[in-house]
Design a protein around this motif. Structure first.
Motif, PDB file in Angstrom:
ATOM      1  N   TYR A  96      -1.953 -23.833  56.931  1.00 35.04           N
ATOM      2  CA  TYR A  96      -0.621 -23.775  57.527  1.00 35.04           C
ATOM      3  C   TYR A  96      -0.695 -23.287  58.971  1.00 35.04           C
ATOM      4  O   TYR A  96      -0.095 -23.888  59.865  1.00 35.04           O
ATOM      5  CB  TYR A  96       0.299 -22.868  56.713  1.00 35.04           C
ATOM      6  CG  TYR A  96       1.678 -22.797  57.299  1.00 35.04           C
ATOM      7  CD1 TYR A  96       2.577 -23.841  57.134  1.00 35.04           C
ATOM      8  CD2 TYR A  96       2.068 -21.716  58.065  1.00 35.04           C
ATOM      9  CE1 TYR A  96       3.833 -23.807  57.697  1.00 35.04           C
ATOM     10  CE2 TYR A  96       3.323 -21.666  58.635  1.00 35.04           C
ATOM     11  CZ  TYR A  96       4.197 -22.714  58.439  1.00 35.04           C
ATOM     12  OH  TYR A  96       5.446 -22.670  59.023  1.00 35.04           O
ATOM     13  N   GLY A  99      -2.345 -25.957  61.147  1.00 31.94           N
ATOM     14  CA  GLY A  99      -1.428 -27.060  61.415  1.00 31.94           C
ATOM     15  C   GLY A  99      -0.278 -26.666  62.323  1.00 31.94           C
ATOM     16  O   GLY A  99       0.124 -27.432  63.207  1.00 31.94           O
ATOM     17  N   ALA A 100       0.264 -25.478  62.116  1.00 33.92           N
ATOM     18  CA  ALA A 100       1.372 -25.030  62.962  1.00 33.92           C
ATOM     19  C   ALA A 100       0.932 -24.852  64.409  1.00 33.92           C
ATOM     20  O   ALA A 100       1.660 -25.215  65.340  1.00 33.92           O
ATOM     21  CB  ALA A 100       1.957 -23.728  62.414  1.00 33.92           C
ATOM     22  N   ALA A 103       0.523 -28.346  65.859  1.00 32.53           N
ATOM     23  CA  ALA A 103       1.832 -28.966  66.104  1.00 32.53           C
ATOM     24  C   ALA A 103       2.490 -28.361  67.346  1.00 32.53           C
ATOM     25  O   ALA A 103       3.057 -29.081  68.177  1.00 32.53           O
ATOM     26  CB  ALA A 103       2.726 -28.810  64.882  1.00 32.53           C
ATOM     27  N   PHE A 122       0.346 -33.311  67.361  1.00 34.76           N
ATOM     28  CA  PHE A 122       1.491 -32.985  66.518  1.00 34.76           C
ATOM     29  C   PHE A 122       1.355 -33.639  65.149  1.00 34.76           C
ATOM     30  O   PHE A 122       1.608 -33.008  64.121  1.00 34.76           O
ATOM     31  CB  PHE A 122       2.804 -33.407  67.191  1.00 34.76           C
ATOM     32  CG  PHE A 122       4.003 -33.089  66.344  1.00 34.76           C
ATOM     33  CD1 PHE A 122       4.520 -31.805  66.326  1.00 34.76           C
ATOM     34  CD2 PHE A 122       4.595 -34.054  65.560  1.00 34.76           C
ATOM     35  CE1 PHE A 122       5.614 -31.493  65.532  1.00 34.76           C
ATOM     36  CE2 PHE A 122       5.693 -33.754  64.764  1.00 34.76           C
ATOM     37  CZ  PHE A 122       6.199 -32.467  64.749  1.00 34.76           C
ATOM     38  N   VAL A 123       0.938 -34.899  65.120  1.00 33.97           N
ATOM     39  CA  VAL A 123       0.788 -35.611  63.842  1.00 33.97           C
ATOM     40  C   VAL A 123      -0.308 -34.966  62.993  1.00 33.97           C
ATOM     41  O   VAL A 123      -0.126 -34.761  61.787  1.00 33.97           O
ATOM     42  CB  VAL A 123       0.506 -37.109  64.091  1.00 33.97           C
ATOM     43  CG1 VAL A 123       0.043 -37.807  62.834  1.00 33.97           C
ATOM     44  CG2 VAL A 123       1.738 -37.792  64.654  1.00 33.97           C
ATOM     45  N   ALA A 126       1.076 -31.657  61.729  1.00 30.06           N
ATOM     46  CA  ALA A 126       2.061 -31.878  60.672  1.00 30.06           C
ATOM     47  C   ALA A 126       1.385 -32.324  59.385  1.00 30.06           C
ATOM     48  O   ALA A 126       1.801 -31.934  58.283  1.00 30.06           O
ATOM     49  CB  ALA A 126       3.091 -32.908  61.125  1.00 30.06           C
ATOM     50  N   ILE A 129      -0.070 -29.250  57.715  1.00 28.11           N
ATOM     51  CA  ILE A 129       1.006 -28.483  57.078  1.00 28.11           C
ATOM     52  C   ILE A 129       1.451 -29.173  55.799  1.00 28.11           C
ATOM     53  O   ILE A 129       1.657 -28.532  54.762  1.00 28.11           O
ATOM     54  CB  ILE A 129       2.194 -28.300  58.043  1.00 28.11           C
ATOM     55  CG1 ILE A 129       1.791 -27.384  59.189  1.00 28.11           C
ATOM     56  CG2 ILE A 129       3.404 -27.727  57.314  1.00 28.11           C
ATOM     57  CD1 ILE A 129       2.812 -27.327  60.307  1.00 28.11           C
ATOM     58  N   TYR A 130       1.587 -30.494  55.839  1.00 30.10           N
ATOM     59  CA  TYR A 130       2.006 -31.248  54.655  1.00 30.10           C
ATOM     60  C   TYR A 130       0.979 -31.131  53.528  1.00 30.10           C
ATOM     61  O   TYR A 130       1.344 -30.940  52.370  1.00 30.10           O
ATOM     62  CB  TYR A 130       2.240 -32.721  55.009  1.00 30.10           C
ATOM     63  CG  TYR A 130       2.610 -33.554  53.819  1.00 30.10           C
ATOM     64  CD1 TYR A 130       3.890 -33.468  53.264  1.00 30.10           C
ATOM     65  CD2 TYR A 130       1.684 -34.397  53.224  1.00 30.10           C
ATOM     66  CE1 TYR A 130       4.226 -34.212  52.154  1.00 30.10           C
ATOM     67  CE2 TYR A 130       2.012 -35.148  52.118  1.00 30.10           C
ATOM     68  CZ  TYR A 130       3.281 -35.054  51.590  1.00 30.10           C
ATOM     69  OH  TYR A 130       3.609 -35.790  50.479  1.00 30.10           O
TER      70      TYR A 130
END
Length: 138
Positions: A96, A99-100, A103, A122-123, A126, A129-130
């Motif tokens: 997380y 990824g954050a 992003a 960003f992708v 994200a 995070i997903y």
């Protein structure tokens, strides 16, 4: 009915250890380099001499969060490979934060004109995070 999870194969475990070593090395190198850069610029910024570098320092701090998360990710992969895990290989918060940070870096790059790199980061952020949010396999 047997509910025990079989340990991972030796090849998968070795691959996890190898990926962990690479991720931990990259994370440690990036953390050391950014620590050196922030150590030189942060005192001058706190004295008010470099107020125009606020966004640059924020950008570097986000990269620092990314590299620290990458280091922890590498250690988690090494441990999971050593323990021959097949589930819960990487703790969720590590992915997380990684990824954050990516992003947020992507948003900053997009905002300041580097559209392709900004959207790409960003992708990827994200997606990390997903993956952390939607699965317990990783």
């Amino acid at each position: 009915m047997n509910t025990a999870i079989e340990p991972a194969t030796p090849i998968f475990s070795r691959l996890l250890v190898l990926l962990g070593i690479m991720a931990a090395t990259a994370g440690a190198a990036g953390t050391l380099l950014l620590g050196y850069m922030l150590g030189a610029a942060l005192p001058a910024w706190l004295d008010g001499r470099l107020a125009f570098l606020t966004f640059q320092l924020l950008f570097q701090l986000l990269w620092l969060v990314f590299f620290i998360s990458m280091f922890v990710l590498g250690l988690s992969l090494i441990r999971s490979g050593r323990d021959r895990r097949r589930k819960d290989i990487v703790p969720g918060l590590t992915l997380y934060f990684l990824g954050a940070a990516l992003a947020a870096i992507g948003i900053m790059l997009f905002t300041f004109g580097n559209v392709a790199a900004g959207l790409g980061l960003f992708v990827v952020g994200a997606l990390a995070i997903y993956v952390e949010w939607s699965t317990e396999v990783v």
